[in-house]
Motif scaffolding. Structure first.
Motif, PDB file in Angstrom:
ATOM      1  N   GLY A   1     -22.729  19.321  10.481  1.00  0.00           N
ATOM      2  CA  GLY A   1     -22.898  19.547  11.911  1.00  0.00           C
ATOM      3  C   GLY A   1     -21.597  19.780  12.660  1.00  0.00           C
ATOM      4  O   GLY A   1     -21.617  20.257  13.790  1.00  0.00           O
ATOM      5  N   VAL A   2     -20.471  19.454  12.020  1.00  0.00           N
ATOM      6  CA  VAL A   2     -19.169  19.679  12.670  1.00  0.00           C
ATOM      7  C   VAL A   2     -19.009  21.144  13.072  1.00  0.00           C
ATOM      8  O   VAL A   2     -18.359  21.460  14.068  1.00  0.00           O
ATOM      9  CB  VAL A   2     -18.030  19.241  11.720  1.00  0.00           C
ATOM     10  CG1 VAL A   2     -16.689  19.711  12.224  1.00  0.00           C
ATOM     11  CG2 VAL A   2     -18.015  17.739  11.581  1.00  0.00           C
ATOM     12  N   VAL A   3     -19.662  22.034  12.310  1.00  0.00           N
ATOM     13  CA  VAL A   3     -19.604  23.473  12.613  1.00  0.00           C
ATOM     14  C   VAL A   3     -20.019  23.732  14.068  1.00  0.00           C
ATOM     15  O   VAL A   3     -19.528  24.664  14.707  1.00  0.00           O
ATOM     16  CB  VAL A   3     -20.546  24.226  11.648  1.00  0.00           C
ATOM     17  CG1 VAL A   3     -20.539  25.713  11.934  1.00  0.00           C
ATOM     18  CG2 VAL A   3     -20.127  23.976  10.215  1.00  0.00           C
TER      19      VAL A   3
ATOM     20  N   VAL B   1     -18.977  22.441   0.631  1.00  0.00           N
ATOM     21  CA  VAL B   1     -20.272  22.486   1.322  1.00  0.00           C
ATOM     22  C   VAL B   1     -20.074  22.860   2.788  1.00  0.00           C
ATOM     23  O   VAL B   1     -20.740  23.754   3.319  1.00  0.00           O
ATOM     24  CB  VAL B   1     -20.996  21.123   1.209  1.00  0.00           C
ATOM     25  CG1 VAL B   1     -22.170  21.061   2.161  1.00  0.00           C
ATOM     26  CG2 VAL B   1     -21.458  20.889  -0.214  1.00  0.00           C
ATOM     27  N   VAL B   2     -19.108  22.173   3.449  1.00  0.00           N
ATOM     28  CA  VAL B   2     -18.878  22.447   4.868  1.00  0.00           C
ATOM     29  C   VAL B   2     -18.427  23.891   5.071  1.00  0.00           C
ATOM     30  O   VAL B   2     -18.891  24.589   5.979  1.00  0.00           O
ATOM     31  CB  VAL B   2     -17.849  21.461   5.457  1.00  0.00           C
ATOM     32  CG1 VAL B   2     -17.435  21.868   6.850  1.00  0.00           C
ATOM     33  CG2 VAL B   2     -18.418  20.062   5.464  1.00  0.00           C
ATOM     34  N   LEU B   3     -17.547  24.360   4.170  1.00  0.00           N
ATOM     35  CA  LEU B   3     -17.030  25.726   4.293  1.00  0.00           C
ATOM     36  C   LEU B   3     -18.156  26.749   4.140  1.00  0.00           C
ATOM     37  O   LEU B   3     -18.253  27.713   4.903  1.00  0.00           O
ATOM     38  CB  LEU B   3     -15.956  25.957   3.223  1.00  0.00           C
ATOM     39  CG  LEU B   3     -14.925  27.013   3.577  1.00  0.00           C
ATOM     40  CD1 LEU B   3     -14.038  26.488   4.697  1.00  0.00           C
ATOM     41  CD2 LEU B   3     -14.081  27.364   2.362  1.00  0.00           C
TER      42      LEU B   3
ATOM     43  N   ALA C   1     -21.749  30.612   6.568  1.00  0.00           N
ATOM     44  CA  ALA C   1     -23.118  31.114   6.751  1.00  0.00           C
ATOM     45  C   ALA C   1     -23.452  31.199   8.228  1.00  0.00           C
ATOM     46  O   ALA C   1     -23.965  32.224   8.712  1.00  0.00           O
ATOM     47  CB  ALA C   1     -24.111  30.195   6.031  1.00  0.00           C
ATOM     48  N   ILE C   2     -23.130  30.125   8.970  1.00  0.00           N
ATOM     49  CA  ILE C   2     -23.450  30.129  10.399  1.00  0.00           C
ATOM     50  C   ILE C   2     -22.597  31.154  11.131  1.00  0.00           C
ATOM     51  O   ILE C   2     -23.070  31.865  12.017  1.00  0.00           O
ATOM     52  CB  ILE C   2     -23.272  28.716  10.981  1.00  0.00           C
ATOM     53  CG1 ILE C   2     -24.362  27.808  10.411  1.00  0.00           C
ATOM     54  CG2 ILE C   2     -23.354  28.731  12.500  1.00  0.00           C
ATOM     55  CD1 ILE C   2     -24.303  26.396  10.866  1.00  0.00           C
ATOM     56  N   GLY C   3     -21.308  31.260  10.696  1.00  0.00           N
ATOM     57  CA  GLY C   3     -20.430  32.254  11.310  1.00  0.00           C
ATOM     58  C   GLY C   3     -20.983  33.661  11.149  1.00  0.00           C
ATOM     59  O   GLY C   3     -21.059  34.432  12.104  1.00  0.00           O
ATOM     60  N   LEU C   4     -21.425  33.982   9.927  1.00  0.00           N
ATOM     61  CA  LEU C   4     -21.982  35.316   9.681  1.00  0.00           C
ATOM     62  C   LEU C   4     -23.250  35.547  10.480  1.00  0.00           C
ATOM     63  O   LEU C   4     -23.489  36.635  11.015  1.00  0.00           O
ATOM     64  CB  LEU C   4     -22.277  35.493   8.183  1.00  0.00           C
ATOM     65  CG  LEU C   4     -21.053  35.692   7.289  1.00  0.00           C
ATOM     66  CD1 LEU C   4     -21.452  35.670   5.823  1.00  0.00           C
ATOM     67  CD2 LEU C   4     -20.379  37.018   7.620  1.00  0.00           C
TER      68      LEU C   4
END
Lengths: 250, 154
Positions: A166-168, B15-17, B22-25
């Protein structure tokens, strides 16, 4: 270099540290929060456009900033819990999440109450409002995941992964007003350069932010202590602590 | 850091990357669709080569042009022009405007495009403090002075 930190990975030491910190945190939180809020709500000048309605900023902005700050703290605890496998760190995640969820809810609620008179609507699906709502769901998800495992160590791991992923959302919330055009206005103080708010309005706002930060820390520390005791209820130090508090009370 | 911790740290970072990219794209693909509104020049000149069609439901955000607010004498009907950096769009609206509405103010209107440069609005929202508009917009609007709503006289 980090050796001095090591003893606090033990739950008993962590509990003692919390007990020492808690009075300082709570007293300074109450004093600073009361000063900032009174100053902001009663003595700061009214805004040239929004009149007195702008004063909700003294609740809205601190809670919104801290909803993100508390999330970062929770994510750091989650990272430590996952990488170093510290039980105390996963307990910290569980202790912090509800505090952050309440702050996020306050930010959304006061934002809606502010949006109605100023913008003309309670809610609009713009990028800032939507990403902040997602933050609330992330907090609720972390809390639900932690609760849904009977083995709290497993639950802590699952919740930790969710907290880290969720940090994203944090940079998305912060930069949403720059990346897309939104109804929400841009950053006033959390930006490079001079804050676009008059100094006599800014100071009480900064006090409110600091006060709420201390209050969130105090609440998290208090909840962390309860979580420590709940998770280690069968350990001798908890029973000794309980006997001590019982004899103090009597 | 011992090897097991290092491995866990790598796994967590991976995992975070992956999720972040994915969200960035995804956000990049959705691109401008996340924008809350079109600007007047995007409606007239098109946004990335795509012009909104007449009859399309959309939101428009811009500055109310000074001297363009026209009220109907015996109804709540009002019309005004919106501008950002280029051509203007005319908005017609029937209803009560928000308190912050005034000439020179940034607003967001939801409605239907009835002609290439005319919108029949169903909802008008005020965007407060134009200091926070996009830079090119703020630039174009420099020199517009604020009028308190109570002194606006319309």
């Amino acid at each position: 270099m980090w050796k001095w930190l090591h003893p606090y990975a033990k739950s008993e030491k962590a509990f003692e540290l919390c007990a020492r910190l808690l009075p300082w945190l709570s007293i300074s939180a109450i004093v600073i929060l009361a000063t900032g809020t009174l100053w902001g709500l009663m003595f700061a000048p009214a805004d040239y456009q929004q009149g007195d309605s702008f004063r909700i900023i003294y609740i809205h902005v601190p809670s919104a900033i801290l909803s993100m700050g508390v999330y970062s703290a929770m994510a750091v605890a989650a990272l430590v819990g996952l990488v170093w496998q510290l039980r105390t760190a996963t307990m910290a995640v569980a202790a912090i999440a509800p505090v952050g969820a309440v702050l996020t809810f306050i930010a959304l609620f006061t934002g809606a109450a502010w949006g109605k008179p100023m913008w003309g609507t309670w809610w609009v699906w713009d990028a800032r409002l939507t990403s902040e709502l997602i933050l609330l769901f992330l907090y609720l998800g972390v809390m639900a995941l932690y609760q849904s495992f009977d083995d709290k160590q497993q639950g802590g791991k699952a919740a930790g992964v969710m907290a880290l992923v969720g940090v994203v959302n944090l940079p998305i919330i912060h930069f949403s007003v720059e990346w897309w055009n939104t109804l929400h206005q841009g950053a006033t103080i959390t930006k490079f350069g001079k804050p676009s708010i008059a100094p006599e309005m800014l100071w009480p706002l900064l006090l409110c932010i600091l006060g709420l930060a201390l209050a969130s820390a105090a609440l998290s520390v208090y909840r962390f202590q309860s979580e420590l005791m709940r998770r280690e209820i069968h350990r001798p130090w908890v029973q000794a602590q309980a006997r001590k508090e019982h004899s103090d009370a009597v | 850091m011992n090897p097991r911790r290092k491995q866990r740290l790598l796994a967590v970072s991976a995992v975070v990357l992956v999720v972040a990219s994915a969200i960035g794209l995804m956000l990049y693909a959705l691109g401008q669709n996340i924008d809350l509104f079109y600007t007047p020049s995007e409606i007239v000149q098109g946004k990335k080569g795509v012009k909104p069609q007449v009859g399309q439901r959309l939101r428009v955000g811009g500055m109310v042009v000074e001297g363009s607010v026209r009220r109907d004498a015996d109804s709540l009907a009002v019309s005004f022009d919106l501008v950002d950096t280029g051509p203007t769009i005319t908005v017609s609206y029937q209803g009560i405007l928000p308190d912050l509405f005034r000439e020179g103010q940034g607003i967001v209107a939801t409605g239907y495009l009835t002609q290439a440069n005319h919108i029949q609005a169903e909802e008008v929202l005020a965007k407060h403090d134009e200091e926070y508009m996009p830079p090119e917009l703020a630039e174009a609007m420099k020199g517009i002075k604020h009028v308190k709503p109570s002194e606006a006289g319309y």
